[in-house]
Design a protein around this motif. Structure first.
Motif, PDB file in Angstrom:
ATOM      1  N   ILE A  10     -10.769   1.903  -7.785  1.00  0.00           N
ATOM      2  CA  ILE A  10      -9.777   0.873  -8.166  1.00  0.00           C
ATOM      3  C   ILE A  10      -8.452   1.299  -7.673  1.00  0.00           C
ATOM      4  O   ILE A  10      -7.982   2.345  -8.181  1.00  0.00           O
ATOM      5  CB  ILE A  10      -9.851   0.302  -9.553  1.00  0.00           C
ATOM      6  N   ILE A  11      -7.963   0.547  -7.002  1.00  0.00           N
ATOM      7  CA  ILE A  11      -6.626   0.689  -6.630  1.00  0.00           C
ATOM      8  C   ILE A  11      -5.460  -0.171  -7.597  1.00  0.00           C
ATOM      9  O   ILE A  11      -5.726  -1.417  -7.337  1.00  0.00           O
ATOM     10  CB  ILE A  11      -6.176   0.243  -4.908  1.00  0.00           C
ATOM     11  N   VAL A  12      -4.489   0.628  -8.069  1.00  0.00           N
ATOM     12  CA  VAL A  12      -3.547  -0.134  -9.103  1.00  0.00           C
ATOM     13  C   VAL A  12      -2.312   0.027  -8.147  1.00  0.00           C
ATOM     14  O   VAL A  12      -1.795   0.843  -8.605  1.00  0.00           O
ATOM     15  CB  VAL A  12      -3.646   0.381 -10.648  1.00  0.00           C
ATOM     16  N   ASP A  13      -1.577  -1.015  -7.977  1.00  0.00           N
ATOM     17  CA  ASP A  13      -0.072  -1.253  -7.531  1.00  0.00           C
ATOM     18  C   ASP A  13       0.502  -2.487  -7.408  1.00  0.00           C
ATOM     19  O   ASP A  13      -0.309  -3.527  -7.054  1.00  0.00           O
ATOM     20  CB  ASP A  13      -0.164  -0.277  -6.093  1.00  0.00           C
ATOM     21  N   ASP A  14       1.660  -2.700  -7.635  1.00  0.00           N
ATOM     22  CA  ASP A  14       2.023  -3.928  -7.799  1.00  0.00           C
ATOM     23  C   ASP A  14       2.489  -4.508  -6.611  1.00  0.00           C
ATOM     24  O   ASP A  14       3.025  -5.662  -6.415  1.00  0.00           O
ATOM     25  CB  ASP A  14       3.392  -4.322  -8.982  1.00  0.00           C
ATOM     26  N   HIS A  15       2.534  -3.714  -5.374  1.00  0.00           N
ATOM     27  CA  HIS A  15       2.876  -4.114  -4.008  1.00  0.00           C
ATOM     28  C   HIS A  15       1.763  -4.442  -3.168  1.00  0.00           C
ATOM     29  O   HIS A  15       0.794  -3.477  -3.049  1.00  0.00           O
ATOM     30  CB  HIS A  15       3.650  -2.852  -3.380  1.00  0.00           C
ATOM     31  N   THR A  16       1.373  -5.570  -2.934  1.00  0.00           N
ATOM     32  CA  THR A  16       0.407  -5.844  -2.193  1.00  0.00           C
ATOM     33  C   THR A  16      -0.019  -5.097  -0.782  1.00  0.00           C
ATOM     34  O   THR A  16      -0.970  -4.666  -0.545  1.00  0.00           O
ATOM     35  CB  THR A  16       0.306  -7.403  -1.782  1.00  0.00           C
ATOM     36  N   ILE A  17       1.212  -4.799  -0.099  1.00  0.00           N
ATOM     37  CA  ILE A  17       0.928  -3.982   1.223  1.00  0.00           C
ATOM     38  C   ILE A  17       0.551  -2.630   1.028  1.00  0.00           C
ATOM     39  O   ILE A  17       0.035  -2.259   1.795  1.00  0.00           O
ATOM     40  CB  ILE A  17       2.510  -3.966   1.996  1.00  0.00           C
ATOM     41  N   VAL A  18       0.752  -1.999  -0.287  1.00  0.00           N
ATOM     42  CA  VAL A  18       0.481  -0.548  -0.545  1.00  0.00           C
ATOM     43  C   VAL A  18      -0.874  -0.766  -0.807  1.00  0.00           C
ATOM     44  O   VAL A  18      -1.628   0.068  -0.373  1.00  0.00           O
ATOM     45  CB  VAL A  18       1.216  -0.229  -1.764  1.00  0.00           C
ATOM     46  N   ARG A  19      -1.445  -1.697  -1.617  1.00  0.00           N
ATOM     47  CA  ARG A  19      -2.894  -1.733  -2.036  1.00  0.00           C
ATOM     48  C   ARG A  19      -3.753  -1.795  -0.726  1.00  0.00           C
ATOM     49  O   ARG A  19      -4.725  -1.563  -0.624  1.00  0.00           O
ATOM     50  CB  ARG A  19      -3.043  -2.763  -3.137  1.00  0.00           C
TER      51      ARG A  19
END
Length: 221
Positions: A10-19
């Motif tokens: 699971i990837i958790v990051d508030d930046h869509t481009i990073v995910r």
């Protein structure tokens, strides 16, 4: 021939481009499967409960619920999950916050994808892994990482006080905080008083500075 069981991530990051970038990189690998992506701590907790991943790749500073508290909650629900911090923050307070929360690895976003894969391999084997910059920051005399258990904001403040502090630091007024936390404005103001008293801080600017230094929020929330 039996298929090799894929490592669930699971990837958790508030930046869509990073995910998206991390997910795309994993899609090129045979042994990994990104089963979910979360843009907030609260979403990550729910998804981890639902999907039971092997690995959670966690940003540290996020709005609503930061990576440190999110890591604590995920591991409280399932201690078999391995959490790896992937962040831009190299400050010791962030590293120690994640380590004390139970993270098994800590990488900066300047790290290569190859290093992330190495980190995953290490933590799945029961080891801990840190990128070079972080290793130098936390290494003890023998070169191994040393946890710093000094009193932090998490032991000084209640859960609700931490939530109010983060929202204050992110510029929200008492009415907005009350609506977000489903409490009265009067209760928010009481928490403000308690925060200032416990931390010996008298204004919002200093509360914000304290929140940033403790990893509760970041300068670019």
């Amino acid at each position: 021939m039996l298929k090799t069981k894929k490592i669930k991530i699971i990837i958790v990051d508030d930046h869509t481009i990073v995910r998206h970038g991390i997910s795309q990189s994993f899609s090129m690998e045979d042994n990994f499967e990104v089963i979910a992506e979360a843009d907030s701590g609260r979403s990550a907790i729910s998804l981890a409960l639902l999907h039971r991943p092997d690995i959670v790749i966690m940003d540290v500073s996020m709005p609503d619920l930061n990576g440190i508290e999110t890591t604590q909650k995920i591991l409280a629900n399932n201690s078999n999950i391995k959490v790896i911090a992937l962040t831009m923050h190299a400050e010791k307070v962030y590293v120690m916050g994640m380590l004390n929360a139970g993270a098994s690895g800590y990488l900066l976003k300047s790290s290569s994808f190859k290093e992330l894969l190495k980190c995953i391999k290490m933590v799945l084997s029961g080891e801990m892994f840190f990128c070079q910059e972080v290793s130098r920051l936390i290494a003890g005399k023998n070169g191994r990482p040393v946890k710093d258990k000094r009193v932090s904001v998490f032991s000084l403040l209640s859960k609700k006080e931490r939530q109010v502090l983060q929202l204050i630091a992110e510029g929200h007024k008492s009415k907005e905080i009350a609506e977000k936390l489903y409490i009265s404005v009067r209760t928010v103001d009481v928490h403000r008083i308690h925060l200032k008293k416990k931390l010996n801080i008298n204004n919002v600017a200093e509360l914000t500075k304290f929140a940033i230094s403790e990893g509760i929020t970041s300068p670019d929330f």
